[in-house]
Design a protein around this motif. Sequence first.
Motif, mmCIF file in Angstrom:
data_model
loop_
_atom_site.group_PDB
_atom_site.id
_atom_site.type_symbol
_atom_site.label_atom_id
_atom_site.label_comp_id
_atom_site.label_asym_id
_atom_site.label_seq_id
_atom_site.Cartn_x
_atom_site.Cartn_y
_atom_site.Cartn_z
ATOM 1 N N UNK B 114 0.792 -1.112 -0.003
ATOM 2 C CA UNK B 114 -0.008 -0.026 0.147
ATOM 3 C C UNK B 114 0.986 1.441 -0.062
ATOM 4 N N UNK B 115 0.378 2.425 -0.492
ATOM 5 C CA UNK B 115 1.171 3.630 -0.378
ATOM 6 C C UNK B 115 1.754 3.792 1.131
ATOM 7 N N UNK B 117 2.733 6.612 2.444
ATOM 8 C CA UNK B 117 1.901 7.740 3.017
ATOM 9 C C UNK B 117 0.551 7.259 3.477
ATOM 10 N N UNK B 118 -0.061 6.601 2.710
ATOM 11 C CA UNK B 118 -1.609 5.998 2.925
ATOM 12 C C UNK B 118 -1.551 5.141 4.048
ATOM 13 N N UNK B 121 -1.985 6.644 7.254
ATOM 14 C CA UNK B 121 -3.247 7.387 7.272
ATOM 15 C C UNK B 121 -4.110 6.341 7.703
ATOM 16 N N UNK B 125 -7.979 5.684 10.462
ATOM 17 C CA UNK B 125 -9.109 5.029 10.436
ATOM 18 C C UNK B 125 -9.337 4.133 11.414
ATOM 19 N N UNK C 217 -0.639 13.318 -2.175
ATOM 20 C CA UNK C 217 -1.560 12.556 -1.467
ATOM 21 C C UNK C 217 -1.318 13.262 0.059
ATOM 22 N N UNK C 221 -3.716 14.506 2.805
ATOM 23 C CA UNK C 221 -4.021 14.178 3.988
ATOM 24 C C UNK C 221 -4.066 15.431 5.133
ATOM 25 N N UNK C 226 -10.538 11.931 4.893
ATOM 26 C CA UNK C 226 -11.663 12.243 3.822
ATOM 27 C C UNK C 226 -11.541 10.843 3.003
ATOM 28 N N UNK C 227 -12.645 10.554 2.440
ATOM 29 C CA UNK C 227 -12.727 9.271 1.777
ATOM 30 C C UNK C 227 -11.923 9.530 0.533
ATOM 31 N N UNK C 229 -8.867 10.370 0.252
ATOM 32 C CA UNK C 229 -7.607 9.714 0.466
ATOM 33 C C UNK C 229 -7.762 8.300 0.353
ATOM 34 N N UNK C 230 -9.041 7.707 1.024
ATOM 35 C CA UNK C 230 -9.099 6.357 0.856
ATOM 36 C C UNK C 230 -9.020 5.974 -0.515
ATOM 37 N N UNK C 233 -5.739 5.965 -2.096
ATOM 38 C CA UNK C 233 -4.787 4.943 -1.465
ATOM 39 C C UNK C 233 -5.278 3.538 -1.826
#
Lengths: 341, 283, 257
Positions: B114-115, B117-118, B121, B125, C217, C221, C226-227, C229-230, C233
Amino acid sequence: MTAALSIQSIDMKFGEVRALHAVELEIEAGEFIVLLGPSGCGKTTLLSILGGFLQPTSGKVMIGGRDMTHVQPKDRPTTTMFQDYALFPHMSLIDNVGFGLRMRGVGRKERHRRAGELLALVGLPDAGHRRPHELSGGQRQRVALARALAVDPDVLLLDEPLGALDLKLRRQMQDELKAIQRRVGTTFIHVTHDQEEAMALADRIVVMNAGRIEDVGAPQHVYLQPRTLFSAAFMGEINRIDGQGTGEGLDTPLGRLPLAANGKTALLIRPEAIGGSGDLALGPAKLVDAAFFGTHHRCHYAPISAPELRIVAHLPQSAVPVEGSVSELYADHHVLIAEDR
Amino acid sequence: MARAHDNRQGWGLVAPALIWTTAFFVVPFLMMLALSFAKMEGRSVVTGFFPDNYIRIFTEPSLLRGLVVSLEITVTVTVISMVLAYPLAWIIAFRVPERWQRLVLILTILPFWTSYVVRSYSWLLVLGQNGVINKTLMTLGVISEPISMSASRFATVTGFVHFFVMLLTLTIYANLKELSPNYARAAQDLGAGRLATFRHVILPLTLPGLMTGAFLTLVLCIGDYITPQILGGNNELTLPQLIMMQLGRRGDFPMASAMAVVLMGIVTLAYLFSARWLRIDRL
Amino acid sequence: MTRAFAWIYLAVALGFIFLPVGMLVLFSFQDGRLPVPPFNGPSLRWYADVLGDRRLMSALGNSLIVAAVSSAIALLLGFLAAQALARYRLPGTLLMRVVLIAPFTVSYLIIALGLLTLYNRTGIGLSLWTAGVGHVVINLPLCFAILYAAIGDHHRNAERAARDLGASEVKVLALVTAPMLMPSMLAAFFLSFTFSWDEFIIAFLLTRFDVTLPVEIWSLLRSGLTPRANAVGSLVFLVSVSLLLLLELTVFRKVRR
């Protein structure tokens, strides 16, 4: 220490594949047994079952009169010398050899003394502080032997331990292995696919094929009086002449031979049993070619009565084979094996 | 003659890579090293040989604190990741049937891709005030108020551990698989129980894979800016965060350089400490 | 370790590993402004939003170009260097290996800072290509190490045979060595590609106006959960995994055979 072994109708299945078929074998205490066979014949599987690394699908393993079928390797009176030796690379030789004693709670001093003794026994008296990677193949093999013997097992299992060595070293190690077995008296069960090695070492050879025992006996017996065609061929080169037994004789391409046989029968003769004299006359044959092998001349003969057939004979050093010449051939030893079994 | 000719060809082949690495890695690093001994006067850089930046890093509480925080997080992450990854690698190597192993291994390291950066993040969640854990626990009635988990060292460590468990599982698995199964058999054959086999034979033999993984964890963890920035909140800052702060708000390049050199020093020390087990060239 | 415990551990570990990714993908289909429970949807609006976003899409294009070009350069340089050090007995081979591998053991942040210092000092303006140079620096050790390990004696013999049959050095490299090393070359290229296209800190510090996807990205962020970013990703994940799967099914399957 030493113990007798009893293998009782062992079956082993890997999924659909049947690796061992109702294997039965009695081994006496102190015997040197060699399991001989081609790869995939089940000999290594059988050894793993004896060592406790595999559980048989059915059947029993008795060691020294006790049922060991479901006993863990660590609690068995057996040790194994592995094909790749499996010496622990991060331990010195003294620690490798002393490992089993350490696991049994033997103190450091006693452990080192005993390990030193065993290293001396295998001919590496002053190498205790060295590491496995500093050793040659032959030396590693000796250390593996010392390590397996250090815990004083009743039975030592050897999984093709000489396979990685070159021929000359292998012959030398065979002699040493035999001598060491005589000295310690432990029951040795040795796996190999090399019939010469088997004959050099064994008190008794167990010939295996396709998961079954084909033949059991002293080297001489298995070589000279094989019970099956497979066993005969695996023990060394042999001439096979197929014939039909009539009760009064054996009809072969060479003509009718005065041999008592009934039904389809194979006449088996070792090359060195053929020569200018003997009790079984094979008739005249033409020498097709000959080569000098040092200990003997290896000759191909074409029988006059069956020119397409080839008979291999080993003539003594002193013979003077002349290609193209015709001579009468005799066999001084032979075996008959009925083929409809 | 032929040899000299051959060697000239060899030099020709290796030259481009060497020149690139020298020009864009070695030289820049040396320039940065030189810059770390400069100092700021107002908005301008004064070159020279001043140890001021280094003295400040080890004496100014806010800067020294960053160094300590970075070290604490890195050590925590490395230890937890190793302890969690080892059993996982073991299970995949010895409990999962051979034909499924590759699939399970690929699954285990899939989120690795996965990215970058993400990835941090996505932990927001899960751990955030309104995240999955808090919402689930509140729905179940276990808690009435959301627990605060994000914006903390706990969240940073969780994010890091997630990443490095995957990495370490891979290196340890590879090491376990390359051991001959006969080592464990030999140990058991000689009377060692499961625990003794592990302690005396398997663990020492997998130390190289373990240490290689630990070293990689350390290098990547201590130099990472994203994970603490997204998950760590504002209570404590790590060394990379402080470096970025010097670059951004303050424009203090010499200070940033000095901190980077300290970072490099820590990695070098760790390397020297673990060098006897490492097989970097085999990665 | 008992069997049951092993399976439970495996299940819990996989759960831990997939939890955040699962949430990321699930809430990318959220029909609402926040990617948190309760889940409403599924909806593709955030994907439509992302795919219609000019800046994200141009950042994506930038990332792909930088990754492709920098990986190709790293592969070429790494291949030539591996060939040189594996084949020729050059003095100082060990030192050269250490120098070539060294960037691998250094934090990306340090490489970025070093290059930033170099660019500042020499007055080179920041652009996509200044970041690309950094990506070659980090991927060169990888390509070199993979190929250096892959070159074996049978390659040397094949090269000798080719030379014996009259091929020039360049032809030997292009027609014999490179094709024989193709699986390793592809592995090195695709690994470099995924590392480069996902790299953040070098791209963040060394680009200015045109940026790569991770940098874009990152700025997305900053506005919190926020969806969108989802959705981004999830898309990046999809691309990386597809690449990996492709590599696994083509190259590695052949290698293992």
